[in-house]
Each structure stands twice: as C-alpha cells, then as structure tokens.
Design a protein around this motif. Structure first.
Motif, PDB file in Angstrom:
ATOM      1  N   LEU A   1       0.781  -1.284   0.139  1.00  0.00           N
ATOM      2  CA  LEU A   1      -0.214  -0.014  -0.229  1.00  0.00           C
ATOM      3  C   LEU A   1       0.926   1.401   0.148  1.00  0.00           C
ATOM      4  N   GLY A   2       1.958   1.297   0.956  1.00  0.00           N
ATOM      5  CA  GLY A   2       2.768   2.342   0.739  1.00  0.00           C
ATOM      6  C   GLY A   2       3.558   2.557  -0.453  1.00  0.00           C
ATOM      7  N   GLY A   3       3.870   1.624  -1.305  1.00  0.00           N
ATOM      8  CA  GLY A   3       4.621   1.757  -2.623  1.00  0.00           C
ATOM      9  C   GLY A   3       3.573   2.387  -3.351  1.00  0.00           C
ATOM     10  N   LEU A   4       2.189   2.102  -3.343  1.00  0.00           N
ATOM     11  CA  LEU A   4       1.216   2.609  -4.336  1.00  0.00           C
ATOM     12  C   LEU A   4       0.996   4.339  -3.877  1.00  0.00           C
ATOM     13  N   PHE A   5       1.217   4.680  -2.660  1.00  0.00           N
ATOM     14  CA  PHE A   5       1.219   6.099  -2.224  1.00  0.00           C
ATOM     15  C   PHE A   5       2.462   6.578  -2.955  1.00  0.00           C
ATOM     16  N   PHE A   6       3.399   6.082  -2.957  1.00  0.00           N
ATOM     17  CA  PHE A   6       4.638   6.806  -3.455  1.00  0.00           C
ATOM     18  C   PHE A   6       4.605   7.086  -4.968  1.00  0.00           C
ATOM     19  N   LEU A   7       3.914   6.026  -5.609  1.00  0.00           N
ATOM     20  CA  LEU A   7       3.574   6.215  -7.055  1.00  0.00           C
ATOM     21  C   LEU A   7       2.863   7.266  -7.392  1.00  0.00           C
ATOM     22  N   MET A   8       1.644   7.509  -6.637  1.00  0.00           N
ATOM     23  CA  MET A   8       0.954   8.639  -6.738  1.00  0.00           C
ATOM     24  C   MET A   8       1.468  10.119  -6.400  1.00  0.00           C
ATOM     25  N   THR A   9       2.547  10.005  -5.352  1.00  0.00           N
ATOM     26  CA  THR A   9       3.302  11.190  -5.354  1.00  0.00           C
ATOM     27  C   THR A   9       4.254  11.376  -6.490  1.00  0.00           C
ATOM     28  N   ALA A  10       4.728  10.493  -7.345  1.00  0.00           N
ATOM     29  CA  ALA A  10       5.405  10.584  -8.605  1.00  0.00           C
ATOM     30  C   ALA A  10       4.629  11.437  -9.606  1.00  0.00           C
ATOM     31  N   VAL A  11       3.307  11.270  -9.431  1.00  0.00           N
ATOM     32  CA  VAL A  11       2.381  11.779 -10.463  1.00  0.00           C
ATOM     33  C   VAL A  11       2.326  13.523 -10.623  1.00  0.00           C
ATOM     34  N   TYR A  12       2.383  13.841  -9.102  1.00  0.00           N
ATOM     35  CA  TYR A  12       2.300  15.515  -8.829  1.00  0.00           C
ATOM     36  C   TYR A  12       3.844  15.983  -8.620  1.00  0.00           C
ATOM     37  N   ILE A  13       4.768  15.269  -8.228  1.00  0.00           N
ATOM     38  CA  ILE A  13       6.015  16.134  -7.791  1.00  0.00           C
ATOM     39  C   ILE A  13       6.544  17.167  -8.612  1.00  0.00           C
ATOM     40  N   THR A  14       6.563  16.863 -10.002  1.00  0.00           N
ATOM     41  CA  THR A  14       7.163  17.852 -10.766  1.00  0.00           C
ATOM     42  C   THR A  14       6.454  19.218 -10.784  1.00  0.00           C
ATOM     43  N   LYS A  15       5.091  18.949 -10.809  1.00  0.00           N
ATOM     44  CA  LYS A  15       4.233  20.478 -10.819  1.00  0.00           C
ATOM     45  C   LYS A  15       4.467  20.987  -9.564  1.00  0.00           C
ATOM     46  N   ASP A  16       4.265  20.297  -8.415  1.00  0.00           N
ATOM     47  CA  ASP A  16       4.579  20.932  -6.927  1.00  0.00           C
ATOM     48  C   ASP A  16       5.846  21.656  -6.511  1.00  0.00           C
ATOM     49  N   ARG A  17       6.872  20.912  -7.121  1.00  0.00           N
ATOM     50  CA  ARG A  17       8.303  21.323  -7.119  1.00  0.00           C
ATOM     51  C   ARG A  17       8.183  23.012  -7.932  1.00  0.00           C
ATOM     52  N   LYS A  18       7.699  22.872  -9.039  1.00  0.00           N
ATOM     53  CA  LYS A  18       7.859  23.995  -9.835  1.00  0.00           C
ATOM     54  C   LYS A  18       6.912  25.176  -9.400  1.00  0.00           C
ATOM     55  N   GLU A  19       5.762  24.878  -8.612  1.00  0.00           N
ATOM     56  CA  GLU A  19       5.119  25.731  -8.035  1.00  0.00           C
ATOM     57  C   GLU A  19       5.907  26.339  -6.619  1.00  0.00           C
ATOM     58  N   ARG A  20       6.414  25.643  -6.102  1.00  0.00           N
ATOM     59  CA  ARG A  20       7.134  26.054  -4.857  1.00  0.00           C
ATOM     60  C   ARG A  20       8.274  27.136  -5.234  1.00  0.00           C
ATOM     61  N   LEU A  21       8.956  26.630  -6.350  1.00  0.00           N
ATOM     62  CA  LEU A  21      10.225  27.634  -6.739  1.00  0.00           C
ATOM     63  C   LEU A  21       9.350  28.917  -7.247  1.00  0.00           C
ATOM     64  N   GLU A  22       8.440  28.915  -7.860  1.00  0.00           N
ATOM     65  CA  GLU A  22       7.783  30.222  -8.265  1.00  0.00           C
ATOM     66  C   GLU A  22       7.193  30.964  -7.196  1.00  0.00           C
ATOM     67  N   ILE A  23       6.930  30.282  -5.871  1.00  0.00           N
ATOM     68  CA  ILE A  23       6.686  30.820  -4.773  1.00  0.00           C
ATOM     69  C   ILE A  23       7.622  31.737  -4.202  1.00  0.00           C
ATOM     70  N   SER A  24       8.961  30.904  -4.062  1.00  0.00           N
ATOM     71  CA  SER A  24      10.127  31.398  -3.428  1.00  0.00           C
ATOM     72  C   SER A  24      10.768  32.372  -4.119  1.00  0.00           C
ATOM     73  N   GLU A  25      10.490  32.595  -5.299  1.00  0.00           N
ATOM     74  CA  GLU A  25      11.687  33.203  -6.300  1.00  0.00           C
ATOM     75  C   GLU A  25      10.812  34.635  -6.636  1.00  0.00           C
ATOM     76  N   PRO A  26      11.222  35.834  -6.066  1.00  0.00           N
ATOM     77  CA  PRO A  26      10.610  36.892  -6.579  1.00  0.00           C
ATOM     78  C   PRO A  26      10.695  37.340  -8.136  1.00  0.00           C
ATOM     79  N   ARG A  27       9.859  37.925  -8.627  1.00  0.00           N
ATOM     80  CA  ARG A  27       9.912  38.237  -9.999  1.00  0.00           C
ATOM     81  C   ARG A  27      10.837  39.567 -10.114  1.00  0.00           C
TER      82      ARG A  27
END
Length: 507
Positions: A457-483
């Motif tokens: 079950l834990g392995g399946l949860f991490f597979l779901m994390t892999a689906v969203y990780i790129t998008k969420d990391r990009k959004e965090r960088l956009e929040i942290s970096e001023p224009r």
C-alpha cells in the motif's frame, strides 16, 4: 540560483546586509514592494555549518537508540513484569501517542520562534523523563509517554535547520547524513541495550545510559548550534517571506498533493518499520524456542543474541540503504524529474515480498529469515533521506516545520503508534487459551503477516506522489523566487502610463 554551501543566517546584533523585498508566502508580489525594516544577518562559516550537522546527527542517533532500547530488552521486561504481548506493545504506543500530540505544537512554534531554544527545551524534558522511567511498569508507561516531548521537538525542527544551512546537492548529502542515523541509532539501541542488560544483570540500566549520552548532546546543541533564518539557503536578492496563520499553513499543505501522498507513503512505512523493529527480536526468540534451538527464558538475564544480531543487521543495512538511496537520487534527479518518489515506491514494493518470505521461513530457518530481513531493510532504507528532501523542495521554507510536524503526526498516528500494540493484540487474540510455546510463536507469526500488505500500500502511495511531484516542485520555486524587472521593462511601463494620462491636444 541555488548555492551548494553554507548560507547566511539571522543572528543577534551583527548586521551585514539589508533585506528589502517582502513576500507573503503562498503568493509572490507582482510589483516592487516598499522597503521593509532592516533585517540583521550574519554569515555562518562552512566549518560551523558542518559542526552543526554533526551535532544534530549525534542527537538523532541518541534519540533512536532510546526508542529501540526497549525492544532490545523486551523479553526481560515481559518476564520481569509478567505482561502479555499487548501490554508490551503499549510501551511503544504511549511514546508515539505523545509524539503525535506534541509534534503539531512544535511545528507551529518552529515556524515562528527560535528553533534552537525550542529543541533545547524539548530535549531537556526528554533527558529527565528517560532517566526516571526505569523503576516501575506503570511509571515506565507514563514517562515513556512524556519522553515523546524531546523527539517531537527535535525531529520536527532539526531537518528544517539543515535545509536552511545548505542547498542543492550539499543539502541532499547533509540530509542523508542526518537520516542515516535513524537505522544506525535503532540498531545500536538493540545492541547497547542488550549488552548493558547482560553486563549489569538488570535491564533497567539499559534505559539509564541514553539520558547520560543525551545530556552531552544537549550541551553541544546549546553551545555550538546556530539558529539560521528561515529560507536562508533559498534567499534570492534579499527576498524575505512573512508569516501567515496556522490555518493558512494547513490549507496550503493539504492542497500540496505531493506532500499529501508522500505523507501517506511515510505512514505505511512507519507502520511496517514500527511493527518489525519492536517485535522481530522476540519473534525470532520464539522461533528458536519452537525449533528447540534454545530453551525459554525463566530468569534474568535472558538470552539477547537475537537483539545483538538484529541490531547489527539494522546498522549495516541502514547505512547501505540510505547511502544507496541518496546516490541513486543524485544521479537520476536531473534526468528523471520524479525520480525520488519512484525510488521510494520501488523500495517499498520490493521490500514487501522480502518481509513476507522472512516471516514464513522463520519456522524452519532463522538464518534464512535474517537474510530476507536484511534485504528488506536495505530496500526500505532507500527512502529515509529522500523523503526528507522531497518535503524540503515541495514546501516553502516558512512552512517546513509545520509540514514536518503534520507528516510526523499522521505517519505516527496511523503508523507506528498503533502497529506494535495492534500486532501484540492480534497475537494475544490468536493464542487465546493455547499458551504453548508453539502457539506463542504461531500467533505472532500470523499477526506479522499484516506488515507486507501495508508495505505494498505504501508503494502505491509513492507512485501517486510521482504523478504530482514535478508540478508541485515547480510551484514552490515560483512562490519562493521573486519576479525581477529589467530597466527596459520598467521604462516601457512608465512610457505607456505617460501616454494614458497625457491630455489630448486642442484643435
């Protein structure tokens, strides 16, 4: 752009540069903000940053030694107090329950107040409670609950300090060094606890060693560790983030799908490791008694060979697993954006059949059981440092302590808070009135079979994390970096405004 070394930190009275831009985290201003009051900072030298990580690693080692010393002398505790499996599991459950209650509080404080002082206060309570918990069973149960104060304060805040001292590849390496002491400390808890109990002839002295070692770590923490400013390793041109309410923090984290799914994966991992770590030595003792390899323990000191072997195996496999996971992550991360959660998924899914084989083979071959336990522990240890790194790069800096606390609360509440007690309760229920040596072993064996299914079950949860990780990391960088705005961009807007407000010529 991220740097790879120690960074700037807030300290008292030493002004070195001025922070002029202010950002309310969760959103970034689209225009140039008015100057904010001067923020004092100081440079933390690379030597001091590395010393800080070394001290944090030492305290992490002692924390996990203390957590699993109980498991290392569990057979002696059961015989001394004449308690059943369910009551034995309660010792771990009450500790984790206090951890659950206190972690969100320390997460809130850690994002807003002096993190160094919070850790010192929590660890002081931990040292005092651990030292006084070794006299009577119900006193042991009560004080094991209060011991969670120290670990809740420390485990919530320490990774965020490392995240603010380093960035990039250096941060990955430092986080790996910190988390490698989870399996190392756990293994040493079995080994040293068993050795001290055997050497003194009294299991209670095993519990009294850790607070002595913890006092030394507390002193080092107070004298040498700094309190770096939040987000210092990701400060871009003096950009500074403001605090928001705790409710806003929680809403932000619940919308972060990578954080949610990875937290569920960590929960399954905690359930599996908590049950196995607490019950494996006594499970193997019962397997050997059932096979006639060793006699049952009837007087102190009990045979602690399995605690020694399992502890040593945990240390070695932990070092190998964490190092291997960190190395694979660093090599794949630039080529495969979602490599980290995929590594975690592979580790969990591959460990499940290994633990299943280990449980089944225990009735016929204890050495074969150790082999499969070792392979399973290497696979599951791939995840320790990677999971911490995932949280650091998908959550904005001033919400990381809250994120750590929320993840800790969930993973322990649904994971290792209940798994030792649940396994013990199922074992007692299966054994019922058949209190023979064979059924003592079989009942624990059958209850253990729950663990591999939770691993899948834990392995399946991490597979779901892999689906969203790129998008969420990009959004965090956009929040942290001023224009940023070029001179041409600004002059262009000024020219347009001039045209808009200029009066039309009279005819």
């Amino acid at each position: 752009m991220e740097t790879n070394g120690p960074v700037m930190s807030r300290q008292e009275g030493e002004k070195t540069h001025q922070s002029s831009a202010s950002t309310r985290y969760g959103s970034v201003a689209d225009s140039i903000s008015a100057p904010e009051p001067e923020e004092t900072t100081t440079v933390i030298s690379s030597e001091r940053a590395y010393v800080t990580v070394a001290i944090l690693c030492y305290v992490n080692l002692i924390n996990y030694m203390d957590r699993y010393t109980i498991a290392g002398v569990l057979l002696s505790i059961q015989n001394f107090f004449e308690i059943k499996d369910s009551m034995s599991g309660l010792l771990q459950t009450v500790f984790i329950c206090s951890f659950i209650v206190l972690a969100p509080i320390f997460g809130y404080l850690g994002d807003r107040y002096n993190r160094k002082l919070i850790m010192i206060g929590g660890l002081t309570v931990w040292v005092a409670m651990t030292l006084t918990s070794s006299f009577y069973f119900w006193l042991l149960v009560l004080f094991r609950a209060l011991v969670g104060t120290g670990e809740a304060s420390y485990s919530t805040i320490a990774p965020t300090i490392i995240g603010d001292l380093f960035s990039g590849t250096k941060r990955t390496i430092m986080i790996s060094a910190f988390y490698i002491f989870i399996p190392v400390g756990s293994g040493l808890g079995y080994i040293i606890g068993s050795y001290v109990a055997s050497a003194t002839g009294d299991w209670r002295w095993a519990l009294r060693l850790n607070p002595i070692l913890g006092s030394f770590g507390l002193l080092l923490l107070a004298v040498f560790c700094p309190n770096p400013s939040r987000g210092a390793s990701e400060a871009h041109g003096g950009n500074r983030m403001q605090h928001t309410s705790y409710l806003e923090d929680i809403k932000y984290l619940l919308k972060n799908k990578s954080f949610v799914w990875s937290s569920l994966g960590v929960t399954a991992m905690a359930f599996l490791t908590g049950a196995l770590a607490f019950w494996t030595p006594i499970f193997l003792d019962r397997a050997q008694i059932n096979q006639g390899i060793q006699p049952p323990c009837t007087a102190e000191p009990c045979n602690t060979t399995n605690s020694y072997v399992f502890g040593g195996l945990t240390v070695v496999t932990g070092i190998l697993g964490v190092s291997l996971g960190s190395t694979i992550s660093r090599r794949l991360r630039d080529r495969v954006p979602n490599a980290d959660p995929l590594i975690c998924a592979v580790g969990m899914l591959s460990s499940a059949p290994c633990f299943f084989a280990a449980i089944i083979l225990a009735s016929t071959s204890v050495p074969a059981t150790y082999v499969f336990i070792g392979i399973g522990e290497i696979l599951i240890s791939l995840n320790w440092s990677i999971l911490a790194d995932i949280l650091l790069y998908v959550v904005v800096p001033t919400r990381r302590a809250t994120a750590e606390a929320l993840q800790i609360m969930v993973c322990h509440l649904l994971g290792d808070a209940g798994s030792p007690y649940l396994i013990g309760t199922i074992s007692d229920a299966l054994r019922s009135q058949l209190n023979t040596h064979e059924w003592k072993f079989r009942s624990l064996e059958y209850s253990f079979l729950l663990c591999p299914f939770v691993g899948v079950l834990g392995g399946l949860f991490f597979l779901m994390t892999a689906v969203y990780i790129t998008k969420d990391r990009k959004e965090r960088l956009e929040i942290s970096e001023p224009r940023t705005y070029s001179i041409g961009f600004l002059f262009g807007h000024l020219y347009i405004l001039t045209l808009m407000f200029r009066k039309s010529p009279q005819r």
